[in-house]
Design a protein around this motif. Structure first.
Motif, PDB file in Angstrom:
ATOM      1  N   ASN A 147      26.558  -9.630 -28.736  1.00  8.55           N
ATOM      2  CA  ASN A 147      26.080 -10.555 -29.757  1.00  8.55           C
ATOM      3  C   ASN A 147      25.151  -9.906 -30.784  1.00  8.55           C
ATOM      4  O   ASN A 147      24.560 -10.609 -31.608  1.00  8.55           O
ATOM      5  N   ALA A 148      25.049  -8.584 -30.761  1.00  7.51           N
ATOM      6  CA  ALA A 148      24.265  -7.888 -31.778  1.00  7.51           C
ATOM      7  C   ALA A 148      24.965  -8.009 -33.134  1.00  7.51           C
ATOM      8  O   ALA A 148      26.193  -8.100 -33.211  1.00  7.51           O
ATOM      9  N   GLU A 149      24.182  -8.019 -34.213  1.00  7.55           N
ATOM     10  CA  GLU A 149      24.763  -8.110 -35.555  1.00  7.55           C
ATOM     11  C   GLU A 149      25.710  -6.960 -35.842  1.00  7.55           C
ATOM     12  O   GLU A 149      26.678  -7.102 -36.594  1.00  7.55           O
ATOM     13  N   GLU A 150      25.448  -5.813 -35.232  1.00 10.41           N
ATOM     14  CA  GLU A 150      26.255  -4.612 -35.481  1.00 10.41           C
ATOM     15  C   GLU A 150      27.540  -4.573 -34.668  1.00 10.41           C
ATOM     16  O   GLU A 150      28.356  -3.660 -34.816  1.00 10.41           O
ATOM     17  N   ALA A 151      27.750  -5.571 -33.794  1.00 13.95           N
ATOM     18  CA  ALA A 151      28.918  -5.564 -32.910  1.00 13.95           C
ATOM     19  C   ALA A 151      30.217  -5.648 -33.698  1.00 13.95           C
ATOM     20  O   ALA A 151      30.290  -6.281 -34.751  1.00 13.95           O
ATOM     21  N   GLY A 152      31.241  -5.002 -33.174  1.00 19.53           N
ATOM     22  CA  GLY A 152      32.549  -5.051 -33.809  1.00 19.53           C
ATOM     23  C   GLY A 152      33.540  -4.223 -33.021  1.00 19.53           C
ATOM     24  O   GLY A 152      33.157  -3.381 -32.193  1.00 19.53           O
ATOM     25  N   PRO A 153      34.843  -4.451 -33.240  1.00 16.42           N
ATOM     26  CA  PRO A 153      35.880  -3.697 -32.519  1.00 16.42           C
ATOM     27  C   PRO A 153      35.740  -2.190 -32.749  1.00 16.42           C
ATOM     28  O   PRO A 153      35.264  -1.737 -33.785  1.00 16.42           O
ATOM     29  N   LEU A 154      36.167  -1.432 -31.753  1.00 12.93           N
ATOM     30  CA  LEU A 154      36.116   0.024 -31.821  1.00 12.93           C
ATOM     31  C   LEU A 154      37.522   0.602 -31.910  1.00 12.93           C
ATOM     32  O   LEU A 154      38.495  -0.048 -31.509  1.00 12.93           O
ATOM     33  N   ASP A 155      37.613   1.829 -32.407  1.00 15.73           N
ATOM     34  CA  ASP A 155      38.919   2.484 -32.469  1.00 15.73           C
ATOM     35  C   ASP A 155      39.117   3.428 -31.287  1.00 15.73           C
ATOM     36  O   ASP A 155      39.989   4.293 -31.292  1.00 15.73           O
ATOM     37  N   HIS A 156      38.235   3.293 -30.275  1.00 17.28           N
ATOM     38  CA  HIS A 156      38.411   4.055 -29.041  1.00 17.28           C
ATOM     39  C   HIS A 156      38.047   3.145 -27.865  1.00 17.28           C
ATOM     40  O   HIS A 156      37.411   2.114 -28.035  1.00 17.28           O
ATOM     41  N   ARG A 157      38.456   3.540 -26.673  1.00 16.15           N
ATOM     42  CA  ARG A 157      38.253   2.704 -25.490  1.00 16.15           C
ATOM     43  C   ARG A 157      36.822   2.860 -24.971  1.00 16.15           C
ATOM     44  O   ARG A 157      36.299   3.962 -24.840  1.00 16.15           O
ATOM     45  N   LEU A 158      36.205   1.710 -24.663  1.00 13.91           N
ATOM     46  CA  LEU A 158      34.872   1.675 -24.067  1.00 13.91           C
ATOM     47  C   LEU A 158      34.943   0.843 -22.791  1.00 13.91           C
ATOM     48  O   LEU A 158      35.334  -0.324 -22.821  1.00 13.91           O
ATOM     49  N   VAL A 159      34.578   1.461 -21.675  1.00 14.16           N
ATOM     50  CA  VAL A 159      34.588   0.784 -20.379  1.00 14.16           C
ATOM     51  C   VAL A 159      33.168   0.338 -20.051  1.00 14.16           C
ATOM     52  O   VAL A 159      32.241   1.150 -20.029  1.00 14.16           O
ATOM     53  N   ILE A 160      33.003  -0.963 -19.819  1.00 12.58           N
ATOM     54  CA  ILE A 160      31.703  -1.511 -19.423  1.00 12.58           C
ATOM     55  C   ILE A 160      31.776  -1.910 -17.953  1.00 12.58           C
ATOM     56  O   ILE A 160      32.599  -2.743 -17.564  1.00 12.58           O
ATOM     57  N   THR A 161      30.932  -1.282 -17.139  1.00 16.26           N
ATOM     58  CA  THR A 161      30.817  -1.646 -15.732  1.00 16.26           C
ATOM     59  C   THR A 161      29.611  -2.555 -15.595  1.00 16.26           C
ATOM     60  O   THR A 161      28.492  -2.182 -15.960  1.00 16.26           O
ATOM     61  N   THR A 162      29.841  -3.750 -15.093  1.00 17.12           N
ATOM     62  CA  THR A 162      28.780  -4.753 -15.074  1.00 17.12           C
ATOM     63  C   THR A 162      28.539  -5.281 -13.667  1.00 17.12           C
ATOM     64  O   THR A 162      29.471  -5.447 -12.869  1.00 17.12           O
ATOM     65  N   ALA A 163      27.277  -5.531 -13.368  1.00 16.25           N
ATOM     66  CA  ALA A 163      26.857  -6.088 -12.079  1.00 16.25           C
ATOM     67  C   ALA A 163      25.431  -6.575 -12.237  1.00 16.25           C
ATOM     68  O   ALA A 163      24.841  -6.461 -13.305  1.00 16.25           O
ATOM     69  N   GLY A 164      24.868  -7.086 -11.163  1.00 16.16           N
ATOM     70  CA  GLY A 164      23.498  -7.591 -11.195  1.00 16.16           C
ATOM     71  C   GLY A 164      23.467  -9.099 -11.098  1.00 16.16           C
ATOM     72  O   GLY A 164      22.556  -9.688 -10.559  1.00 16.16           O
ATOM     73  N   ALA A 165      24.481  -9.734 -11.649  1.00 13.66           N
ATOM     74  CA  ALA A 165      24.720 -11.176 -11.533  1.00 13.66           C
ATOM     75  C   ALA A 165      26.180 -11.360 -11.908  1.00 13.66           C
ATOM     76  O   ALA A 165      26.737 -10.560 -12.658  1.00 13.66           O
ATOM     77  N   PRO A 166      26.829 -12.394 -11.386  1.00 16.31           N
ATOM     78  CA  PRO A 166      28.240 -12.569 -11.719  1.00 16.31           C
ATOM     79  C   PRO A 166      28.421 -12.832 -13.216  1.00 16.31           C
ATOM     80  O   PRO A 166      27.815 -13.755 -13.758  1.00 16.31           O
ATOM     81  N   PRO A 167      29.239 -12.034 -13.913  1.00 14.30           N
ATOM     82  CA  PRO A 167      29.496 -12.329 -15.321  1.00 14.30           C
ATOM     83  C   PRO A 167      30.318 -13.604 -15.431  1.00 14.30           C
ATOM     84  O   PRO A 167      31.212 -13.841 -14.619  1.00 14.30           O
ATOM     85  N   SER A 168      30.022 -14.427 -16.409  1.00 19.21           N
ATOM     86  CA  SER A 168      30.791 -15.660 -16.569  1.00 19.21           C
ATOM     87  C   SER A 168      32.170 -15.326 -17.116  1.00 19.21           C
ATOM     88  O   SER A 168      32.353 -14.319 -17.822  1.00 19.21           O
ATOM     89  N   PRO A 169      33.182 -16.140 -16.817  1.00 16.97           N
ATOM     90  CA  PRO A 169      34.496 -15.940 -17.422  1.00 16.97           C
ATOM     91  C   PRO A 169      34.418 -15.891 -18.946  1.00 16.97           C
ATOM     92  O   PRO A 169      35.195 -15.172 -19.587  1.00 16.97           O
ATOM     93  N   THR A 170      33.489 -16.653 -19.538  1.00 15.85           N
ATOM     94  CA  THR A 170      33.335 -16.643 -21.002  1.00 15.85           C
ATOM     95  C   THR A 170      32.941 -15.250 -21.493  1.00 15.85           C
ATOM     96  O   THR A 170      33.487 -14.750 -22.481  1.00 15.85           O
ATOM     97  N   THR A 171      31.998 -14.610 -20.799  1.00 13.13           N
ATOM     98  CA  THR A 171      31.581 -13.255 -21.179  1.00 13.13           C
ATOM     99  C   THR A 171      32.729 -12.273 -21.010  1.00 13.13           C
ATOM    100  O   THR A 171      32.943 -11.389 -21.845  1.00 13.13           O
ATOM    101  N   ILE A 172      33.490 -12.419 -19.945  1.00 13.49           N
ATOM    102  CA  ILE A 172      34.636 -11.534 -19.707  1.00 13.49           C
ATOM    103  C   ILE A 172      35.658 -11.663 -20.826  1.00 13.49           C
ATOM    104  O   ILE A 172      36.193 -10.664 -21.338  1.00 13.49           O
ATOM    105  N   LEU A 173      35.947 -12.886 -21.245  1.00 17.24           N
ATOM    106  CA  LEU A 173      36.897 -13.092 -22.345  1.00 17.24           C
ATOM    107  C   LEU A 173      36.370 -12.495 -23.639  1.00 17.24           C
ATOM    108  O   LEU A 173      37.140 -11.905 -24.430  1.00 17.24           O
ATOM    109  N   GLN A 174      35.063 -12.608 -23.876  1.00 12.31           N
ATOM    110  CA  GLN A 174      34.475 -12.031 -25.076  1.00 12.31           C
ATOM    111  C   GLN A 174      34.605 -10.509 -25.052  1.00 12.31           C
ATOM    112  O   GLN A 174      34.898  -9.880 -26.072  1.00 12.31           O
ATOM    113  N   MET A 175      34.406  -9.907 -23.894  1.00 14.79           N
ATOM    114  CA  MET A 175      34.569  -8.464 -23.759  1.00 14.79           C
ATOM    115  C   MET A 175      36.011  -8.050 -24.019  1.00 14.79           C
ATOM    116  O   MET A 175      36.274  -7.038 -24.681  1.00 14.79           O
TER     117      MET A 175
END
Length: 543
Positions: free
Chosen positions: A284-312
């Motif tokens: 949700n940063a103002e600078e956010a935007g699609p990339l032209d290369h693959r970025l893998v985000i490994t997430t934990a600490g609390a269950p990510p919501s399905p909404t966050t997963i879809l946004q990713m």
């Protein structure tokens, strides 16, 4: 055991090998600084020799209080290379909390960033085991040294430059005699009492590193951005893992959305780790935007919501959802993707991806058990406690045999997390035992309510806790942060939840807040929201 066919495992071997195979490859980048792997190994040797010259002996504890700087990465190899034990301290703790950890661990030396000297000064007055406080000034960030704090520490204060000058380039042995010897002690958050010191071994760190490499798909071309604190479970063992595979570390002093996006684009970052709240900051940063290369985000600490997963997914990110605790070296299970999931509707696919999954390759797997240690039915609805065991469980709590015995009762580590086992063998976390809301005898998962709220287009972050109720004993209440420029009323949000889950589970109250209290790793501190609600009353669960 035959020495020809057995070598004690240690992640120290990762840096030795990588520096030998790729001596000129960029190992660490921070601002205008860059270290090749050959230089990283040389700095590691010099710091290890400096520790020895400072009186550190085998088994001594060396504490570090430092952001994600190259020096903190060096610590993960230099301290064990000196045969000592690393104690990485949470950088957001108070002086009193730092004092407790230094005293409890018996740390002999404290190496700190100059920004933390005001908290360190009172702490070392209490922790008399600390013989020296070595202060590092971050020239890249322009952080100076507090004169009053320095004066309070007095003769025990030594500059990092003077400290490293004690060292030498004389090679040290990158192996260990005992793979079960401690490599680090990590202190838990301590929200329900004094923090516990979780002991990691060389063997456990070595094996967990392979799990990180495999499940986050690291490779020699990995460019890893340090959005996860290195003090948290030793950065989920990623200092060792990324080094072992020969990737490049990009260090980051402070987690800020604009800086993160700048570094992602500048260095073509391929991997980063973080709690869902950190991921939300990035997305949700103002600078956010699609990339032209693959970025893998490994997430934990609390269950990510399905909404966050879809946004990713919409941003084109690869998603690796893992689950674990400080006691399990960080990640222990992974929601292993199945080919058939790609054919599911997006919301249904995101829901199965939000589960905690199955044991990682280096583990013995998860069980969900009842109070008699019997496995609950794999029906996706019967709740029990998640337990685990194997190479990636702590050796025990430091100087706490009673706490260790309690955690290991029945031959398994008890997580304190409640979950269900699905028919496909995947575990789903339903709540922390202390967070589940029992309303009129019915268990209400705060995670389920949070995920329903997160599906509203105006919601940025949410936390749900149990609050007193005269009729039902307790009921869920929500605290919501709205997205910038978005609006929603309390009534609208409650009604939205009622369209997603059973009406009795919906919160009766929603407080719209500017921010949620969080730990330095991005976990929401529910106790800070819950305690004011129960002030003057007896709550069935503390913490």
């Amino acid at each position: 055991m035959n020495s020809v066919s057995h070598t004690p495992l240690t992640p120290l071997s990762f840096l030795e090998r990588t520096a030998r195979v790729w001596p000129d490859k960029p190992g660490v980048i921070y601002g205008n600084r860059s270290l090749s792997y050959g230089e990283l190994a040389a700095q590691t040797t010099r710091v290890a020799q400096a520790l020895r010259a400072s009186g550190v002996r085998a088994g001594d504890r060396v504490a570090y209080l430092m952001p994600n700087l190259p020096e903190m990465l060096v610590a993960h190899f230099a301290v064990p290379l000196a045969q000592a034990v690393l104690v990485a301290v949470n950088t957001r703790l108070s002086g009193e909390e730092i004092a407790y950890i230094l005293d409890h661990s018996g740390a002999k030396v404290l190496i700190t960033d100059s920004a933390f000297l005001p908290a360190v000064a009172p702490a070392v007055q209490v922790a008399d085991t600390v013989t020296e406080v070595i202060v590092f000034e971050d020239a890249e960030a322009g952080v100076g040294t507090d004169a009053a704090a320095s004066a309070a520490i007095g003769s025990r204060l030594v500059s990092y430059e003077d400290f490293t000058a004690r060292g030498s380039d004389t090679p040290l042995d990158w192996s260990v005699e005992d793979e079960l010897a401690p490599i680090s002690i990590n202190y838990t958050s301590g929200t329900t009492g004094r923090p516990k010191g979780v002991v990691y071994t060389h063997r456990g760190a070595y094996l967990n590193s392979f799990g990180e490499i495999v499940h986050s798909s690291h490779h020699p071309d990995s460019v890893y951005l340090w959005t996860l604190p290195m003090f948290h479970c030793n950065g989920w063992c990623t200092p060792w893992a990324v080094t072992g595979i020969g990737g490049t570390h990009v260090c980051l002093r402070e987690v800020r959305g604009d800086t993160i996006w700048q570094l992602i684009r500048k260095h073509r970052v391929t991997h980063l780790n973080g709690a869902p709240t950190v991921v939300t900051t990035i997305l949700n940063a103002e600078e956010a935007g699609p990339l032209d290369h693959r970025l893998v985000i490994t997430t934990a600490g609390a269950p990510p919501s399905p909404t966050t997963i879809l946004q990713m997914e919409r941003m084109g990110f690869g998603i690796v959802h893992v689950y674990g605790l400080t006691e399990s070296y960080g990640p222990y299970s992974v929601c292993q993707t199945q080919p058939q999931w790609s054919a599911l509707p997006p919301e249904e696919r995101a829901a199965v991806q939000a589960r905690q999954g199955v044991g990682m390759i280096q583990t013995e797997g998860l069980r969900v058990v009842d109070e008699h240690m019997a496995d609950v039915p794999a029906d996706g609805s019967t709740m029990g406690e998640i337990v685990m065991r194997g190479n990636n469980l702590m050796a025990g709590y430091y100087r706490d045999p009673e706490g260790t015995a309690q955690a290991f009762r029945g031959g398994w580590f008890h997580s304190g997390d409640l979950g269900v086992m699905h028919p496909d063998g995947y575990v789903e976390l339903r709540d922390r035992a202390k967070d589940v809301v029992i309303s009129g005898g019915e268990n209400i998962s705060t995670i389920e309510v949070e995920q329903a709220l997160m599906s509203h287009q105006a919601v940025l972050e949410v936390a749900v806790v149990g609050v007193p109720d005269e009729k039902w004993g307790e009921r869920p209440k929500a605290f919501v942060v709205l997205k910038t420029g978005r609006e929603a009323t309390e009534e609208e949000l409650i009604e939205h939840v009622r369209t997603k889950i059973a009406r009795y589970k919906a919160p009766r109250n929603v407080d719209l807040v500017a921010e949620l209290p969080k730990t330095s790793t991005g976990k929401i501190q529910k106790f800070a929201l819950r305690e004011p609600e129960w002030a003057g009353r007896t709550h069935r669960v503390q913490g």
